[in-house]
Design a protein around this motif. Structure first.
Motif, mmCIF file in Angstrom:
data_model
loop_
_atom_site.group_PDB
_atom_site.id
_atom_site.type_symbol
_atom_site.label_atom_id
_atom_site.label_comp_id
_atom_site.label_asym_id
_atom_site.label_seq_id
_atom_site.Cartn_x
_atom_site.Cartn_y
_atom_site.Cartn_z
ATOM 1 N N PHE A 167 1.828 -9.244 6.274
ATOM 2 C CA PHE A 167 1.940 -9.628 4.871
ATOM 3 C C PHE A 167 0.845 -10.647 4.589
ATOM 4 C CE2 PHE A 167 4.061 -12.021 1.352
ATOM 5 C CZ PHE A 167 4.115 -10.965 0.448
ATOM 6 N N LEU A 168 -0.125 -10.258 3.783
ATOM 7 C CA LEU A 168 -1.328 -11.044 3.558
ATOM 8 C C LEU A 168 -1.059 -12.425 2.957
ATOM 9 C CD1 LEU A 168 -4.393 -11.028 3.784
ATOM 10 C CD2 LEU A 168 -4.503 -9.992 1.527
ATOM 11 N N ASP A 169 -0.062 -12.524 2.059
ATOM 12 C CA ASP A 169 0.178 -13.799 1.363
ATOM 13 C C ASP A 169 0.451 -14.955 2.321
ATOM 14 O OD1 ASP A 169 -0.227 -12.400 -0.949
ATOM 15 O OD2 ASP A 169 1.846 -12.539 -1.677
ATOM 16 N N ASP A 170 1.283 -14.732 3.336
ATOM 17 C CA ASP A 170 1.572 -15.843 4.258
ATOM 18 C C ASP A 170 1.120 -15.554 5.695
ATOM 19 O OD1 ASP A 170 3.464 -14.091 5.235
ATOM 20 O OD2 ASP A 170 5.182 -15.349 4.735
ATOM 21 N N LYS A 171 0.409 -14.451 5.866
ATOM 22 C CA LYS A 171 -0.196 -14.085 7.155
ATOM 23 C C LYS A 171 0.830 -13.973 8.298
ATOM 24 C CE LYS A 171 -4.685 -16.071 5.995
ATOM 25 N NZ LYS A 171 -4.546 -15.893 4.611
ATOM 26 N N ASN A 172 2.001 -13.398 7.998
ATOM 27 C CA ASN A 172 3.040 -13.140 8.988
ATOM 28 C C ASN A 172 3.393 -11.652 8.986
ATOM 29 O OD1 ASN A 172 3.644 -15.700 10.188
ATOM 30 N ND2 ASN A 172 4.530 -16.323 8.220
ATOM 31 N N PHE A 173 4.109 -11.240 10.022
ATOM 32 C CA PHE A 173 4.586 -9.861 10.118
ATOM 33 C C PHE A 173 6.063 -9.817 9.752
ATOM 34 C CE2 PHE A 173 0.717 -9.498 12.473
ATOM 35 C CZ PHE A 173 0.341 -8.163 12.373
ATOM 36 N N LYS B 152 -4.229 5.436 5.738
ATOM 37 C CA LYS B 152 -3.278 4.328 5.590
ATOM 38 C C LYS B 152 -1.840 4.850 5.628
ATOM 39 C CE LYS B 152 -6.336 1.204 3.189
ATOM 40 N NZ LYS B 152 -6.493 0.274 2.100
ATOM 41 N N TRP B 153 -0.958 3.951 6.066
ATOM 42 C CA TRP B 153 0.463 4.263 6.130
ATOM 43 C C TRP B 153 1.180 3.621 4.960
ATOM 44 C CZ3 TRP B 153 2.173 7.814 9.427
ATOM 45 C CH2 TRP B 153 1.368 8.116 10.520
ATOM 46 N N LYS B 154 2.071 4.401 4.342
ATOM 47 C CA LYS B 154 2.885 3.865 3.253
ATOM 48 C C LYS B 154 4.141 3.277 3.878
ATOM 49 C CE LYS B 154 4.609 4.939 -1.303
ATOM 50 N NZ LYS B 154 4.704 5.961 -2.353
ATOM 51 N N ILE B 155 4.373 1.998 3.613
ATOM 52 C CA ILE B 155 5.528 1.315 4.194
ATOM 53 C C ILE B 155 6.478 0.847 3.101
ATOM 54 C CG2 ILE B 155 4.154 0.544 6.162
ATOM 55 C CD1 ILE B 155 4.622 -2.358 4.701
ATOM 56 N N ARG B 156 7.736 0.642 3.496
ATOM 57 C CA ARG B 156 8.739 0.046 2.604
ATOM 58 C C ARG B 156 9.269 -1.184 3.319
ATOM 59 N NH1 ARG B 156 12.483 4.107 1.517
ATOM 60 N NH2 ARG B 156 11.241 4.659 -0.282
ATOM 61 N N TRP B 157 9.084 -2.344 2.694
ATOM 62 C CA TRP B 157 9.571 -3.602 3.258
ATOM 63 C C TRP B 157 11.095 -3.591 3.287
ATOM 64 C CZ3 TRP B 157 5.840 -6.278 5.420
ATOM 65 C CH2 TRP B 157 4.550 -6.254 4.881
ATOM 66 N N GLY C 136 10.500 -10.290 -3.700
ATOM 67 C CA GLY C 136 9.750 -10.439 -4.946
ATOM 68 C C GLY C 136 8.434 -9.682 -4.988
ATOM 69 N N SER C 137 7.972 -9.173 -3.865
ATOM 70 C CA SER C 137 6.733 -8.381 -3.809
ATOM 71 C C SER C 137 7.079 -6.916 -4.074
ATOM 72 C CB SER C 137 6.094 -8.488 -2.427
ATOM 73 O OG SER C 137 5.739 -9.818 -2.162
ATOM 74 N N PRO C 138 6.081 -6.090 -4.336
ATOM 75 C CA PRO C 138 6.372 -4.657 -4.480
ATOM 76 C C PRO C 138 7.042 -4.147 -3.196
ATOM 77 C CG PRO C 138 4.132 -5.130 -5.181
ATOM 78 C CD PRO C 138 4.678 -6.397 -4.565
ATOM 79 N N PRO C 139 8.086 -3.316 -3.317
ATOM 80 C CA PRO C 139 8.830 -2.870 -2.138
ATOM 81 C C PRO C 139 8.038 -1.919 -1.224
ATOM 82 C CG PRO C 139 9.669 -1.811 -4.111
ATOM 83 C CD PRO C 139 8.651 -2.813 -4.552
ATOM 84 N N GLU C 140 7.011 -1.268 -1.799
ATOM 85 C CA GLU C 140 6.208 -0.331 -1.005
ATOM 86 C C GLU C 140 4.751 -0.739 -1.067
ATOM 87 O OE1 GLU C 140 7.089 3.549 -2.555
ATOM 88 O OE2 GLU C 140 9.184 3.448 -1.893
ATOM 89 N N GLU C 141 4.031 -0.451 0.030
ATOM 90 C CA GLU C 141 2.632 -0.849 0.109
ATOM 91 C C GLU C 141 1.906 0.066 1.100
ATOM 92 O OE1 GLU C 141 0.216 -4.986 1.125
ATOM 93 O OE2 GLU C 141 2.367 -5.056 0.758
ATOM 94 N N LEU C 142 0.613 0.279 0.874
ATOM 95 C CA LEU C 142 -0.220 1.014 1.822
ATOM 96 C C LEU C 142 -0.861 0.029 2.790
ATOM 97 C CD1 LEU C 142 -2.017 3.627 -0.489
ATOM 98 C CD2 LEU C 142 -0.261 4.072 1.232
ATOM 99 N N LYS C 143 -0.817 0.364 4.087
ATOM 100 C CA LYS C 143 -1.348 -0.532 5.116
ATOM 101 C C LYS C 143 -2.203 0.255 6.105
ATOM 102 C CE LYS C 143 0.673 -4.541 4.314
ATOM 103 N NZ LYS C 143 -0.124 -5.729 4.106
ATOM 104 N N PRO C 144 -3.319 -0.326 6.554
ATOM 105 C CA PRO C 144 -4.089 0.293 7.635
ATOM 106 C C PRO C 144 -3.336 0.122 8.961
ATOM 107 C CG PRO C 144 -5.077 -1.800 7.029
ATOM 108 C CD PRO C 144 -3.951 -1.556 6.061
ATOM 109 N N PRO C 145 -3.574 0.990 9.940
ATOM 110 C CA PRO C 145 -2.831 0.922 11.207
ATOM 111 C C PRO C 145 -2.953 -0.418 11.943
ATOM 112 C CG PRO C 145 -4.222 2.886 11.144
ATOM 113 C CD PRO C 145 -4.497 2.113 9.906
ATOM 114 N N HIS C 146 -4.072 -1.101 11.822
ATOM 115 C CA HIS C 146 -4.228 -2.368 12.549
ATOM 116 C C HIS C 146 -3.345 -3.485 11.993
ATOM 117 C CE1 HIS C 146 -7.287 -2.909 9.354
ATOM 118 N NE2 HIS C 146 -6.985 -4.186 9.475
#
Length: 192
Positions: free
Chosen positions: A141-147, A159-164, A169-179
């Motif tokens: 998670f880029l905002d606080d640099k944690n997983f 990219k992988w589509k993920i659901r938190w 308060g952030s969008p529930p779904e996001e595209l993320k690169p594998p790294h």
């Protein structure tokens, strides 16, 4: 040898009315002296493998196969996907990605594997984590640099589509690169 000879003589004395042939006595003597080395077991031809069944037949394994592999940290066999087969002297070394990886060692090299299921289509040898739709992961998670915990729900390009699990308060779904993903638990049947 002396006690074996005494046993043969005692047996001969036990039945004085019966005649023992010299050949019979010689065989009895040999059986008593060398008995353990002449015993034939129905299991003696079955060799207990010192390594896994399929590690001895590496030509049958291909990257993408679903295997059980030996993990050096707990000396246990665990489910994994075979990523590559490398030569290590005269032996094969199998590079695997675990179904429930240790965060410090998600990809491991091992010399003991057993096939669970053949991949319908082998993959190109790789040394990176493999993800599937349905996997439980943690994502960066880029905002606080944690997983944080998430599920993979799709793939779009590279990219992988993920659901938190908790979008907070952030969008529930996001595209993320594998790294930016770490595998927590692979889906039940990852090999198609």
């Amino acid at each position: 040898i002396g006690s074996s000879l005494e046993t043969v003589l005692q047996i001969r004395e036990m039945a004085p009315g019966q005649r023992r042939s010299p050949l019979g006595l010689a065989l009895l003597f040999l059986a008593l002296v060398f008995g353990p080395s002449f015993v034939v077991s129905p299991f003696s031809a079955v060799r207990s493998p010192s390594r896994s069944r399929l590690a001895l037949h590496a030509e049958k394994l291909e990257p993408g196969d679903y295997v059980k592999a030996w993990y050096h940290q707990d000396n246990g066999m665990h489910a994994a996907i075979l990523l590559d087969i490398e030569k290590d002297g005269d032996e094969d070394r199998y590079i695997v990605t675990w179904d429930e990886p240790d965060e410090n060692e998600p990809i491991t090299g091992t010399k003991q594997v057993e096939l669970i299921k053949k991949a319908s289509k082998p993959i190109k040898p790789v040394h990176k984590q493999i993800f599937n739709i349905g996997d439980k992961i943690t994502a960066y998670f880029l905002d606080d640099k944690n997983f944080y915990a998430a599920d993979i729900i799709g793939k779009e390009g590279d990219k992988w589509k993920i659901r938190w699990e908790d979008p907070d308060g952030s969008p529930p779904e996001e595209l993320k690169p594998p790294h930016e993903l770490k595998l927590v638990r692979r889906i039940k049947d990852p090999v198609k």
